[in-house]
Design a protein around this motif. Structure first.
Motif, PDB file in Angstrom:
ATOM      1  N   ALA A  58      37.061  37.909  47.976  1.00 22.68           N
ATOM      2  CA  ALA A  58      37.314  37.503  46.591  1.00 22.68           C
ATOM      3  C   ALA A  58      37.609  38.710  45.712  1.00 22.68           C
ATOM      4  O   ALA A  58      38.468  38.648  44.814  1.00 22.68           O
ATOM      5  CB  ALA A  58      36.114  36.732  46.045  1.00 22.68           C
ATOM      6  N   LEU A  59      36.928  39.825  45.976  1.00 21.37           N
ATOM      7  CA  LEU A  59      37.162  41.038  45.192  1.00 21.37           C
ATOM      8  C   LEU A  59      38.574  41.576  45.423  1.00 21.37           C
ATOM      9  O   LEU A  59      39.267  41.939  44.464  1.00 21.37           O
ATOM     10  CB  LEU A  59      36.124  42.102  45.557  1.00 21.37           C
ATOM     11  CG  LEU A  59      36.258  43.438  44.843  1.00 21.37           C
ATOM     12  CD1 LEU A  59      36.075  43.272  43.336  1.00 21.37           C
ATOM     13  CD2 LEU A  59      35.260  44.448  45.384  1.00 21.37           C
ATOM     14  N   VAL A  60      39.004  41.632  46.681  1.00 18.47           N
ATOM     15  CA  VAL A  60      40.349  42.138  46.982  1.00 18.47           C
ATOM     16  C   VAL A  60      41.410  41.256  46.335  1.00 18.47           C
ATOM     17  O   VAL A  60      42.338  41.752  45.676  1.00 18.47           O
ATOM     18  CB  VAL A  60      40.559  42.221  48.506  1.00 18.47           C
ATOM     19  CG1 VAL A  60      42.019  42.545  48.825  1.00 18.47           C
ATOM     20  CG2 VAL A  60      39.648  43.278  49.119  1.00 18.47           C
ATOM     21  N   LEU A  61      41.282  39.946  46.503  1.00 16.92           N
ATOM     22  CA  LEU A  61      42.262  39.025  45.924  1.00 16.92           C
ATOM     23  C   LEU A  61      42.230  39.065  44.399  1.00 16.92           C
ATOM     24  O   LEU A  61      43.280  39.067  43.746  1.00 16.92           O
ATOM     25  CB  LEU A  61      41.983  37.607  46.420  1.00 16.92           C
ATOM     26  CG  LEU A  61      42.152  37.367  47.924  1.00 16.92           C
ATOM     27  CD1 LEU A  61      41.764  35.939  48.284  1.00 16.92           C
ATOM     28  CD2 LEU A  61      43.585  37.660  48.365  1.00 16.92           C
ATOM     29  N   GLY A  62      41.036  39.117  43.833  1.00 17.71           N
ATOM     30  CA  GLY A  62      40.924  39.173  42.375  1.00 17.71           C
ATOM     31  C   GLY A  62      41.473  40.460  41.797  1.00 17.71           C
ATOM     32  O   GLY A  62      42.145  40.450  40.761  1.00 17.71           O
ATOM     33  N   SER A  70      29.285  38.562  42.727  1.00 15.68           N
ATOM     34  CA  SER A  70      29.752  37.561  43.690  1.00 15.68           C
ATOM     35  C   SER A  70      28.747  37.385  44.822  1.00 15.68           C
ATOM     36  O   SER A  70      28.509  36.264  45.282  1.00 15.68           O
ATOM     37  CB  SER A  70      31.120  37.973  44.252  1.00 15.68           C
ATOM     38  OG  SER A  70      32.093  38.019  43.239  1.00 15.68           O
ATOM     39  N   VAL A  71      28.172  38.487  45.282  1.00 18.69           N
ATOM     40  CA  VAL A  71      27.165  38.406  46.347  1.00 18.69           C
ATOM     41  C   VAL A  71      25.976  37.562  45.907  1.00 18.69           C
ATOM     42  O   VAL A  71      25.495  36.698  46.647  1.00 18.69           O
ATOM     43  CB  VAL A  71      26.708  39.810  46.777  1.00 18.69           C
ATOM     44  CG1 VAL A  71      25.450  39.734  47.649  1.00 18.69           C
ATOM     45  CG2 VAL A  71      27.809  40.529  47.539  1.00 18.69           C
ATOM     46  N   LEU A 113      36.447  34.178  43.256  1.00 16.81           N
ATOM     47  CA  LEU A 113      37.705  34.846  42.915  1.00 16.81           C
ATOM     48  C   LEU A 113      37.957  34.879  41.403  1.00 16.81           C
ATOM     49  O   LEU A 113      38.347  35.929  40.864  1.00 16.81           O
ATOM     50  CB  LEU A 113      38.859  34.182  43.656  1.00 16.81           C
ATOM     51  CG  LEU A 113      40.199  34.935  43.706  1.00 16.81           C
ATOM     52  CD1 LEU A 113      40.996  34.502  44.922  1.00 16.81           C
ATOM     53  CD2 LEU A 113      41.040  34.730  42.450  1.00 16.81           C
ATOM     54  N   PRO A 114      37.751  33.772  40.666  1.00 18.27           N
ATOM     55  CA  PRO A 114      37.961  33.841  39.206  1.00 18.27           C
ATOM     56  C   PRO A 114      37.058  34.857  38.527  1.00 18.27           C
ATOM     57  O   PRO A 114      37.482  35.539  37.576  1.00 18.27           O
ATOM     58  CB  PRO A 114      37.640  32.417  38.737  1.00 18.27           C
ATOM     59  CG  PRO A 114      37.860  31.566  39.940  1.00 18.27           C
ATOM     60  CD  PRO A 114      37.441  32.404  41.108  1.00 18.27           C
ATOM     61  N   LEU A 115      35.816  34.979  38.994  1.00 21.62           N
ATOM     62  CA  LEU A 115      34.895  35.958  38.414  1.00 21.62           C
ATOM     63  C   LEU A 115      35.404  37.372  38.656  1.00 21.62           C
ATOM     64  O   LEU A 115      35.440  38.198  37.724  1.00 21.62           O
ATOM     65  CB  LEU A 115      33.509  35.783  39.036  1.00 21.62           C
ATOM     66  CG  LEU A 115      32.470  36.843  38.671  1.00 21.62           C
ATOM     67  CD1 LEU A 115      32.087  36.725  37.199  1.00 21.62           C
ATOM     68  CD2 LEU A 115      31.231  36.712  39.557  1.00 21.62           C
ATOM     69  N   CYS A 116      35.797  37.674  39.891  1.00 19.20           N
ATOM     70  CA  CYS A 116      36.316  39.004  40.207  1.00 19.20           C
ATOM     71  C   CYS A 116      37.583  39.298  39.406  1.00 19.20           C
ATOM     72  O   CYS A 116      37.769  40.412  38.903  1.00 19.20           O
ATOM     73  CB  CYS A 116      36.586  39.121  41.697  1.00 19.20           C
ATOM     74  SG  CYS A 116      35.110  39.018  42.738  1.00 19.20           S
ATOM     75  N   PHE A 117      38.455  38.311  39.308  1.00 23.50           N
ATOM     76  CA  PHE A 117      39.687  38.494  38.546  1.00 23.50           C
ATOM     77  C   PHE A 117      39.386  38.797  37.084  1.00 23.50           C
ATOM     78  O   PHE A 117      39.974  39.726  36.494  1.00 23.50           O
ATOM     79  CB  PHE A 117      40.556  37.240  38.654  1.00 23.50           C
ATOM     80  CG  PHE A 117      41.716  37.231  37.702  1.00 23.50           C
ATOM     81  CD1 PHE A 117      42.862  37.965  37.970  1.00 23.50           C
ATOM     82  CD2 PHE A 117      41.661  36.509  36.512  1.00 23.50           C
ATOM     83  CE1 PHE A 117      43.930  37.975  37.087  1.00 23.50           C
ATOM     84  CE2 PHE A 117      42.721  36.514  35.624  1.00 23.50           C
ATOM     85  CZ  PHE A 117      43.849  37.244  35.905  1.00 23.50           C
ATOM     86  N   ALA A 118      38.495  38.030  36.475  1.00 23.95           N
ATOM     87  CA  ALA A 118      38.192  38.212  35.051  1.00 23.95           C
ATOM     88  C   ALA A 118      37.599  39.593  34.778  1.00 23.95           C
ATOM     89  O   ALA A 118      37.970  40.269  33.805  1.00 23.95           O
ATOM     90  CB  ALA A 118      37.232  37.115  34.581  1.00 23.95           C
ATOM     91  N   ILE A 119      36.678  40.056  35.635  1.00 22.19           N
ATOM     92  CA  ILE A 119      36.051  41.364  35.434  1.00 22.19           C
ATOM     93  C   ILE A 119      37.070  42.483  35.613  1.00 22.19           C
ATOM     94  O   ILE A 119      37.133  43.427  34.805  1.00 22.19           O
ATOM     95  CB  ILE A 119      34.864  41.531  36.401  1.00 22.19           C
ATOM     96  CG1 ILE A 119      33.751  40.546  36.051  1.00 22.19           C
ATOM     97  CG2 ILE A 119      34.336  42.967  36.357  1.00 22.19           C
ATOM     98  CD1 ILE A 119      32.590  40.569  37.013  1.00 22.19           C
TER      99      ILE A 119
END
Length: 258
Positions: free
Chosen positions: A76-80, A194-195, A142-148
């Motif tokens: 999710a971090l990589v994609l975000g 995310s973890v 993914l949305p969380l990682c993207f937003a941050i």
């Protein structure tokens, strides 16, 4: 103003008590020398921790949860990060709509997401497993990682990326050697958040797994037979691992700022 300080401290104490008192009770009664985690407190014992750590199903579920949390959070971090970098650096038609679509799952109930994914997997003939649960965790994280990541990208990073390209760096080198290191605190925060979300997520894991279950699902199975200090001990371990993740995130962020 000085007269109001005691009220401020009282309010702060009550707020912390409201937040942490249930956790304190959970941890204290995980050491209960008795069959039920209820008053009166009969003494201290480590019997329940030994019992849960010798339970193969419980240990396997804990391993599944850790594996799922780390792998799905990394994906999710990589994609975000890639999505945030692309939408922050390139002006595309409808980029605002794209950002909205990426963030939209944050406003949707996990139950709705889990039911939708379950129907999709049933239609394509994919059976519930840790893989399907992992896909669900990527969807919610993914949305969380993207937003941050998107919020952390500013003009300073943009200038450094432009300078790297002018010096002959390839695009992947800009991402790996310039963008990612400059966003390390945001990336660490996104990953560890995310973890923690994946680690104790229940609804998606319950609906999208069958035999290889995660720890929250195993705890739910234990609760069907009633409360016991063993469930408190499991909850204490879950809380401990969540705290460790948050502390590691804080350490990484503080070191980066220093």
């Amino acid at each position: 103003m000085k007269a109001l300080r005691p009220l401020g401290w009282l309010y702060l104490a009550l707020a912390y008590a409201f937040i942490f008192l249930p956790v304190v009770v959970l941890v204290v009664y995980s050491f209960q020398d008795g069959r039920l985690p209820v008053p009166p407190f009969k003494g201290v014992t480590l019997e329940w921790y030994g019992k849960i750590l010798s339970d193969r199903d419980l240990v396997a579920a804990m391993g599944n949860s850790i594996l799922l949390a780390v792998l799905t959070s990394a994906l999710a971090l990589v994609l975000g990060f890639l999505a945030a970098h692309g939408l922050a650096r390139v002006r595309l038609p409808g980029s605002g709509l794209m950002r909205l679509v990426l963030i939209a799952p944050m406003t949707v109930s996990y139950l709705i997401i889990a039911l939708g994914l379950l129907q999709v997997f049933n239609q394509v003939g994919v059976r519930p497993s840790l893989v399907t649960a992992g896909i669900g965790h990527v969807v919610i994280n993914l949305p969380l990682c993207f937003a941050i990541c998107f919020a952390a990208m500013g003009d300073q990073q943009k200038s450094a990326e432009r300078a790297a390209r002018d010096l002959g760096a390839a695009e992947w080198q800009v991402l790996v050697q310039v963008s990612a290191p400059m966003l390390a605190p945001a990336l660490a925060a996104a990953f560890f958040l995310s973890v923690t979300f994946s680690w104790d997520e229940f609804i998606i894991a319950f609906l999208l797994t069958r035999f290889d279950v995660t720890l929250p699902v195993e705890i739910w199975s234990m609760l069907k037979s009633g409360l016991s200090p063993a469930t408190n001990a499991v909850g204490s371990l879950v809380f401990l691992i969540s705290v460790i993740a948050v502390v590691l995130a804080e350490i990484l962020v503080v070191r980066r700022r220093g």
